[in-house]
Write an enzyme that holds these catalytic residues in place. Sequence first.
Site, PDB file in Angstrom:
ATOM      1  N   ARG A  49       0.825  -1.221   0.000  1.00 33.59           N
ATOM      2  CA  ARG A  49       0.000   0.000   0.000  1.00 33.59           C
ATOM      3  C   ARG A  49       0.854   1.265   0.000  1.00 33.59           C
ATOM      4  NH1 ARG A  49      -0.841  -4.869   1.603  1.00 33.59           N
ATOM      5  NH2 ARG A  49      -0.949  -4.478   3.822  1.00 33.59           N
ATOM      6  N   CYS A  79      -8.126  -2.733   7.717  1.00 34.42           N
ATOM      7  CA  CYS A  79      -6.768  -2.209   7.528  1.00 34.42           C
ATOM      8  C   CYS A  79      -6.918  -0.716   7.313  1.00 34.42           C
ATOM      9  CB  CYS A  79      -6.089  -2.853   6.322  1.00 34.42           C
ATOM     10  SG  CYS A  79      -4.506  -2.056   5.906  1.00 34.42           S
ATOM     11  N   ASN A  80      -6.434   0.079   8.256  1.00 33.44           N
ATOM     12  CA  ASN A  80      -6.581   1.534   8.147  1.00 33.44           C
ATOM     13  C   ASN A  80      -5.837   2.096   6.940  1.00 33.44           C
ATOM     14  OD1 ASN A  80      -7.925   2.635  10.839  1.00 33.44           O
ATOM     15  ND2 ASN A  80      -6.604   0.944  11.434  1.00 33.44           N
ATOM     16  N   THR A  81      -4.573   1.680   6.798  1.00 33.93           N
ATOM     17  CA  THR A  81      -3.723   2.245   5.740  1.00 33.93           C
ATOM     18  C   THR A  81      -4.369   2.098   4.362  1.00 33.93           C
ATOM     19  OG1 THR A  81      -1.848   1.479   7.062  1.00 33.93           O
ATOM     20  CG2 THR A  81      -1.367   2.275   4.838  1.00 33.93           C
ATOM     21  N   ALA A  82      -4.958   0.921   4.119  1.00 28.13           N
ATOM     22  CA  ALA A  82      -5.528   0.640   2.797  1.00 28.13           C
ATOM     23  C   ALA A  82      -6.747   1.496   2.496  1.00 28.13           C
ATOM     24  CB  ALA A  82      -5.870  -0.843   2.690  1.00 28.13           C
ATOM     25  N   THR A 120       0.399   3.803  10.699  1.00 28.58           N
ATOM     26  CA  THR A 120       1.456   3.895   9.689  1.00 28.58           C
ATOM     27  C   THR A 120       1.440   5.317   9.117  1.00 28.58           C
ATOM     28  OG1 THR A 120      -0.019   3.324   7.881  1.00 28.58           O
ATOM     29  CG2 THR A 120       0.999   1.479   9.074  1.00 28.58           C
ATOM     30  N   LYS A 157       3.395  -8.924  11.971  1.00 29.55           N
ATOM     31  CA  LYS A 157       3.145  -9.602  10.696  1.00 29.55           C
ATOM     32  C   LYS A 157       4.040 -10.834  10.546  1.00 29.55           C
ATOM     33  CE  LYS A 157       1.540  -5.470   8.200  1.00 29.55           C
ATOM     34  NZ  LYS A 157       0.205  -5.873   7.713  1.00 29.55           N
ATOM     35  N   CYS A 188      -4.308   1.161  13.621  1.00 24.79           N
ATOM     36  CA  CYS A 188      -3.665   0.149  12.790  1.00 24.79           C
ATOM     37  C   CYS A 188      -4.187  -1.171  13.336  1.00 24.79           C
ATOM     38  CB  CYS A 188      -2.147   0.236  12.954  1.00 24.79           C
ATOM     39  SG  CYS A 188      -1.253  -1.054  12.053  1.00 24.79           S
TER      40      CYS A 188
END
Lengths: 220, 220
Positions: A49, A79-82, A120, A157, A188
């Site tokens: 991402r 998923c926050n970032t996505a 992130t 991860k 996150c």
Amino acid sequence: MMKTLGVLGGMGPAATLAFLARVQALTPATGDEDHIRVIADINPQVPNRHSQPEAAGRTLGEMAARLRDAGAEVLAMPCNTAHAHAGAIRAAGLPFIDMVVETARVAKAGGARRVGVLATPGGEALYATALEAEGVEMVRLSAADRDRFMAVVFGVKAGDVGAAQRSAMRDLAAALVSAGAEGVIGGCTEAPLLLDGDDVAVPLTDSAEVLARACVGMCL
Amino acid sequence: MMKTLGVLGGMGPAATLAFLARVQALTPATGDEDHIRVIADINPQVPNRHSQPEAAGRTLGEMAARLRDAGAEVLAMPCNTAHAHAGAIRAAGLPFIDMVVETARVAKAGGARRVGVLATPGGEALYATALEAEGVEMVRLSAADRDRFMAVVFGVKAGDVGAAQRSAMRDLAAALVSAGAEGVIGGCTEAPLLLDGDDVAVPLTDSAEVLARACVGMCL
């Protein structure tokens, strides 16, 4: 009438299962049939991402369309970032519950005027917009703490949710409080695998919990 | 080349998540992208496998076809009892890993000549066939213990995985050992939520673990 929830998952895989377990835990149930139907595409091969945003958006758009075709009626993505690719997901034409927007709302409702964000860099940018829309000031991690945060996330991860990792996440939350945060957002989905409300001196708003609650509210 | 795993889930929902967590735990991974892509249809509204077998078969066949259309290349179902409908699932044209057949094979490979089975009545009938094919004698729960077993399983489905439930499941396994079992099959995906290998005096073959291992072997 229950709605079928489609989940764009795999970012990362363990965070997705923790999220799905939360959806189940938040559902009042005395037997299987009381639970929501969930179709989850747990895709750990979504392009990066950060480094391949266009490819990531394309893949997420395809996943959303396939979930719709498989019967999903509401979409969510733990998923926050996505969420930078929310537009590509919404193109599938289904309601998409925005985790970042919902979490910012819940943090604001808790009464904090300044909220620290564990996220992130991409996630933090999204929270900056969402918190500004709520009129809440954002407290950021320092550059050095941001590096530490990313190291902890990639440790999760790789399967490490041990004591050193927990301690590191607690320290990062404490740094935000020291910098003036009256609330902290676990922004996150790897964060709640390491951090409980008890670990933080101010109210913790966990984005995975907020999203799970919104999904149950919308689908049940 | 990794294959995408399609999971017919929701029978029950907690057992499906425990199974998915096992697939992840059994996958050697240092980051998200090392994991298998899994598309899971967690459908807690599959018609009752005991009282509405035709409707259940129809629904499972539809789920298999939708998983195929969504991109699944291999199918698995973490519910022993529902394997009575393996034919309807295979009609989708994808390889389907048969949990009951695999588990009987693994139990036989452990060297036991007489194997006790913790399963629903429907699951037990499938294990009778699978163990006979392996030349292994099956030890069944008594009628009274079967009733106890079903009560425990429905307790899990209602969210109870407490100490009394664990103790009851341990006693049921012990009853099979007393009746001559040299090995025990956890032939219901709710069983491992209550029972570890340490709880049983003879080797325990957990069907969810066997299926997870077979899925990783086939998809990685």
